[in-house]
Design an enzyme around this catalytic site. Structure first.
Site, PDB file in Angstrom:
ATOM      1  N   ARG A 163     -49.855  10.650   0.660  1.00  0.00           N
ATOM      2  CA  ARG A 163     -48.829  10.109   0.918  1.00  0.00           C
ATOM      3  C   ARG A 163     -48.445   8.677   0.322  1.00  0.00           C
ATOM      4  NH1 ARG A 163     -48.330   6.816   6.148  1.00  0.00           N
ATOM      5  NH2 ARG A 163     -46.175   7.117   6.821  1.00  0.00           N
ATOM      6  N   HIS A 223     -44.953   8.082  -1.135  1.00  0.00           N
ATOM      7  CA  HIS A 223     -44.428   6.452  -0.783  1.00  0.00           C
ATOM      8  C   HIS A 223     -44.121   5.645  -2.331  1.00  0.00           C
ATOM      9  CE1 HIS A 223     -43.988   6.306   3.840  1.00  0.00           C
ATOM     10  NE2 HIS A 223     -44.254   7.667   3.646  1.00  0.00           N
ATOM     11  N   ASN A 232     -44.093   1.663   5.428  1.00  0.00           N
ATOM     12  CA  ASN A 232     -45.455   1.451   5.143  1.00  0.00           C
ATOM     13  C   ASN A 232     -46.670   0.556   5.947  1.00  0.00           C
ATOM     14  OD1 ASN A 232     -44.819   2.783   2.790  1.00  0.00           O
ATOM     15  ND2 ASN A 232     -44.219   0.933   1.681  1.00  0.00           N
ATOM     16  N   HIS A 259     -47.538  17.912   5.690  1.00  0.00           N
ATOM     17  CA  HIS A 259     -47.867  17.484   6.821  1.00  0.00           C
ATOM     18  C   HIS A 259     -48.434  18.770   7.607  1.00  0.00           C
ATOM     19  CE1 HIS A 259     -44.408  14.425   7.753  1.00  0.00           C
ATOM     20  NE2 HIS A 259     -45.209  13.993   6.998  1.00  0.00           N
TER      21      HIS A 259
END
Length: 327
Positions: free
Chosen positions: A68, A72, A100, A200
Site C-alpha cells: 500500500r 500511495h 494516509n 485487497h
C-alpha cells in the site's frame, strides 16, 4: 575527393557518433530497468527480500502495508518516495494527509530495509526503489505472483500534504466512475484498476472506512455485515480504530478470493463492492474470480505500469541516506 574533404567527413561522422553515443547512454541512465543496479548494487534484491521476509514473519499484515505504501507513493506526484518524508520547516509531508493519517503504516520496516541496503552499497539505492521492490516481495512471499521490478528511480527532496489531500488517491467511498477516472489520470485503465484493487486480498481496514457500508448499504451479505458490526459500533468514535480483514476468506494469502467474495456481496469497502454492482467492471471481476492466472497476469502488468508513474531519474531528485528526511 580531396584530403580536406575526406577529413571533414571523418570529423563529422565522429561528432555524430559521439552525440549519438552520449544520447544513448543518457537514455539508458534515465530509463527504469530491472538491471539498473546490476553493477552498482548487485545484492539489492536479495537484501530487500531477506528484510521483507523477516518483517512478514513477524507480522503477516506488514506485507499488505508495504504494498500500500508503494501505491500511495506513486499516486501523489509519481513514484518518488515522497510519502516517506517527515514534516520539515519548509514543507508539510504526506503522512498526515487524509488518505494516509492513522492508515498507512510500515515506515519503520522501510527504515530497517534501507539501513540494511546502505550497509551493502551506501548511497546507491533510492527509497522509492526500495518501496517498489518491497511491494513485489510482499506479494510473492504471501503466495502471489513474482515479477522483475524495474528500478532506477530517485527520491524527491520534498513532499506535499496538499497534493496527497487533493483526491488523487481515491477514498473508500468512491463511486465506480471516480475510481476509473482517478486511475485513468495516472495512465491506468479500468482493467488495471480492478486488478490493482485485488491487492485487497491481503490486509485490513479500519472501522471508519467501512462503518457506513455495513450499516447503511443494501448490496451486502447480511451475515457478513452483522459479523463486521460486532467490532465496529454504529456510533463514532467508538471502535474507530478497530480493524477487519479486507478478504474475509484468506486474509493473509495473496489469491483471487477477494473477487469471489465480491460475487457474494462480501466486499468490505464501498469501493470494493462497487466493482461488482451491475456496472462496467462486473465482467472483469467475474473473470478474475474464476481464473486466478488471469488476475495474477493482469496484476503484474498493472503493478509495472503503476511503478512507471512519473519517476525521478537521471540527475533529478537525490538518493536519500535516510528515507524519512532529505539529505
Amino acid at each position: 575527393m580531396g584530403l580536406s574533404s575526406s577529413f571533414k567527413i571523418i570529423v563529422t561522422l565522429a561528432i555524430v557518433f559521439v552525440v549519438f553515443t552520449r544520447t544513448s547512454f543518457a537514455d539508458d541512465d534515465d530509463d527504469l530497468s530491472s538491471g539498473f543496479y546490476s553493477k552498482s548494487c548487485p545484492k539489492v534484491f536479495s537484501t530487500v527480500k531477506s528484510a521483507v521476509h523477516s518483517a512478514i514473519s513477524n507480522e503477516r499484515r506488514i506485507g499488505a502495508s508495504l504494498l500500500r505504501l508503494h501505491f500511495h507513493d506513486c499516486f501523489v506526484n509519481g513514484c518518488d518516495g515522497s510519502i516517506l518524508l517527515d514534516d520539515t520547516s519548509s514543507f508539510r509531508g504526506e503522512k498526515t494527509a487524509r488518505p494516509n493519517n492513522n492508515s498507512v503504516r510500515g515506515f519503520g520496516v522501510v527504515d530497517k530495509i534501507k539501513a540494511q541496503v546502505e550497509k551493502v552499497c551506501p548511497g546507491v539505492v533510492s527509497c522509492a526503489d526500495i518501496l517498489a521492490i518491497a511491494a513485489r516481495d510482499s506479494v510473492a512471499i504471501l503466495g502471489g505472483p513474482d515479477w522483475k521490478v524495474k528500478v532506477g528511480r530517485r527520491d524527491s527532496k520534498t513532499a506535499s500534504f496538499n497534493d496527497a489531500n487533493s483526491g488523487v488517491i481515491p477514498p473508500p467511498t468512491s463511486t465506480l466512475s471516480n475510481l476509473i477516472n482517478r486511475f485513468k489520470a495516472k495512465g491506468l485503465s479500468a482493467k488495471d484498476m480492478v486488478a490493482l484493487s485485488g491487492a485487497h486480498t491481503i490486509g485490513k481496514a479500519r472501522c471508519t472506512t467501512f462503518r457506513d457500508r455495513i450499516y447503511n448499504e443494501s448490496n451486502i451479505d447480511s451475515s457478513f455485515a452483522k459479523q463486521r458490526q460486532n467490532k465496529c459500533p454504529r456510533k463514532a468514535p467508538s471502535g474507530d480504530n478497530n480493524v477487519a480483514d479486507l478478504d474475509v476468506t484468506t486474509p493473509t494469502k495473496f489469491d483471487n478470493l477477494y473477487f469471489k467474495n465480491l460475487l457474494s456481496q462480501k466486499g468490505l469497502l464501498h469501493s470494493d463492492q462497487i466493482l461488482f454492482n451491475g456496472g462496467s467492471t462486473d465482467s472483469v471481476v467475474k473473470r478474475y474470480s474464476s481464473k486466478a492466472s488471469s488476475f495474477a497476469e493482469d496484476f503484474v502488468k498493472a503493478m509495472i505500469k503503476m511503478g512507471d508513474i512519473e519517476p525521478l531519474t537521471g540527475s533529478d531528485g537525490e538518493i536519500r541516506k535516510h528515507c524519512a528526511k532529505p539529505n
